[in-house]
Design an enzyme around this catalytic site. Structure first.
Site, PDB file in Angstrom:
ATOM      1  N   HIS A  60       0.866  -1.186   0.000  1.00  0.00           N
ATOM      2  CA  HIS A  60       0.000   0.000   0.000  1.00  0.00           C
ATOM      3  C   HIS A  60       0.897   1.229   0.000  1.00  0.00           C
ATOM      4  CE1 HIS A  60      -3.696  -2.310   1.005  1.00  0.00           C
ATOM      5  NE2 HIS A  60      -2.835  -3.102   1.623  1.00  0.00           N
ATOM      6  N   ASP A 303       2.178  -6.994   2.588  1.00  0.00           N
ATOM      7  CA  ASP A 303       1.011  -6.191   2.977  1.00  0.00           C
ATOM      8  C   ASP A 303       1.492  -4.904   3.673  1.00  0.00           C
ATOM      9  OD1 ASP A 303      -1.525  -5.261   3.415  1.00  0.00           O
ATOM     10  OD2 ASP A 303      -2.126  -6.826   4.827  1.00  0.00           O
TER      11      ASP A 303
HETATM   12 ZN   LIG Z   1      -6.032  -7.159   2.947  1.00  0.00          ZN
END
Ligand SMILES: [Zn+2]
Length: 426
Positions: A60, A303
């Site tokens: 992200h 992540d």
């Molecule tokens: Zn997720």
């Protein structure tokens, strides 16, 4: 310009090579792999592993919308610092990446400011609302490498079926964040002994497993390719193992914190141990390790989810979910999996290079003559202490601060350019 990476131990899982070998780079490509290379510039890799640039298919970078947490520029620097040369960015930005213009925006920003390769994933439904499908064919045409509503699942099974059918038609893999929203509602950590003790609302393992099962069944029904993100529970792994054995086109990933920590960490590290799905229990950590070793889990993804100190410096219940991961992933793989002999160093490199590249068919994760010169050099024995102050990421929300680990990136080369090199200590 030529660059020779000499005296290292080359590991290339794609070709099965694991032996002392030099790599000669010319411009953006690998010119030759062999012994005794000479060049304009020399990178001494004595005592180090030389491998393809690491690949992370789940990060992200928060741009646009949350540039105070991370940007494409700072995220790419964090990636290079961690040994990564290719990443897949998640589309839950603000606005979300749910149309061709936004995919083009990400790629343009990447060209302008990123020091590594950015591959955007796009939303599967408009606004990530789980109702109307995005124009997947168009998204793919402009460069989206996968579709996902990551951050949430698609609640309606009917919509999910249509999404998988359309994604399959467009030859796009769906990246599935598996979570039953009604079961997860209000939960902040694993539901179990620790959540009871702390008096915090729980996220039961079933919230994940129900949707892993549903999503896999819909993948089987539609013939679509599905990739289960961040699997954390023994039960979830068992569902995936069975589906693989029966021929469903399913792959999956896990993140370093899921084989390193249990929900005990919530007591020790507070909000920096808060992520979704949450840290589970010892039996789950063991199951994750076994599945990494036997191939049920295909690859490692971080992540990487940056949040600022101020956002995390609040009561556990209201803190945002997520931890950064790009700058600790390799070390946690070596320290927690290779050194205790859960997996070999070759398997570790595979989990971080060729395996994730294969999941999405990315042009990365291999070292071959004529191929892109994306190369990582790391010292598997070097010991260091995790200090978020040293991170290139804009955020330092890690539960590993202060932890002594082994395995340190010495240099990262992307398209033949050294994009990170560790300074020599005086
Ligand atoms: Zn997720």
């Amino acid at each position: 310009m030529t660059l020779a990476i000499k005296n290292g131990h080359l590991i290339d899982p794609a070709s099965g090579i694991s032996e002392p070998m030099d790599v000669l780079v010319e411009g953006p490509t690998v010119k030759q792999i062999g012994k005794d290379q000479s060049a304009d510039e020399l990178l001494d890799a004595a005592g180090c592993v030389v491998c393809p640039g690491l690949v992370d298919i789940h990060v992200h970078f928060r741009e646009p919308g949350y540039e105070f947490k991370e940007t494409i520029k700072t995220g790419s620097r964090a990636a290079a610092h961690g040994g990564f040369t290719s990443v897949v960015t998640m589309p839950n930005t603000n606005p979300p990446i749910d149309n061709a213009g936004m995919v083009e925006f990400t790629l343009r920003r990447a060209r302008e400011v990123a020091c590594i390769k950015i591959h955007p994933a796009a939303c599967a439904t408009k606004g990530r609302e789980g109702r109307q499908m995005t124009e997947m064919a168009e998204l793919k045409a402009v460069g989206a490498v996968a579709v996902t509503d990551d951050g949430a699942d698609i609640e309606s099974s009917w919509v999910m079926r249509r999404v998988l059918e359309y994604a399959n038609m467009c030859r796009l893999t769906y990246l599935a964040h598996c979570e039953d929203a009604s079961l997860a509602d209000g939960g902040v950590m694993n539901e179990g002994f620790n959540s009871t003790k702390l008096g915090l609302p729980g996220l039961p393992k079933a919230m994940e497993e129900i949707m892993i099962d549903r999503n896999i069944r819909l993948a089987a029904l539609t013939g679509a390719k599905i990739h289960i993100q961040h699997v954390t529970t023994a039960g979830g792994i068992e569902i995936i193992r069975r589906a693989k054995n029966s021929g469903v086109r399913v792959t999956c990933e896990t993140a370093p914190h899921y084989w390193t920590l249990t929900d005990d960490a919530v007591t020790d590290f507070g909000t920096n141990a808060k992520m979704n799905p949450p840290l589970r229990e010892l039996e789950d950590v063991e199951a994750v390790k076994n599945a990494l070793a036997d191939g049920t889990i295909d690859c490692v993804a971080t992540d990487h989810a940056p949040h600022t100190f101020t956002e995390k410096d609040v009561e556990f219940q209201i803190a945002p979910f997520g931890v950064v991961g790009l700058e600790t992933a390799l070390a946690l793989t070596i320290t927690e999996l290779v050194e205790p002999e859960v997996i070999s160093i070759e398997r570790a490199v595979e989990l971080l290079t060729s395996a994730p590249a294969k999941v999405l068919g990315l042009p990365a994760g291999a070292l071959e003559e004529g191929g892109p010169a994306d190369i990582t050099v790391f010292d598997p024995k070097a010991e260091w202490v995790v200090d978020p102050e040293d991170f290139e990421s804009l955020s330092g929300n890690t539960p590993f601060a202060g932890r002594t680990v082994r395995g340190r990136v010495q240099a990262t080369v992307c398209d033949g350019r050294i994009v990170y090199q560790r300074k020599r200590q005086p």
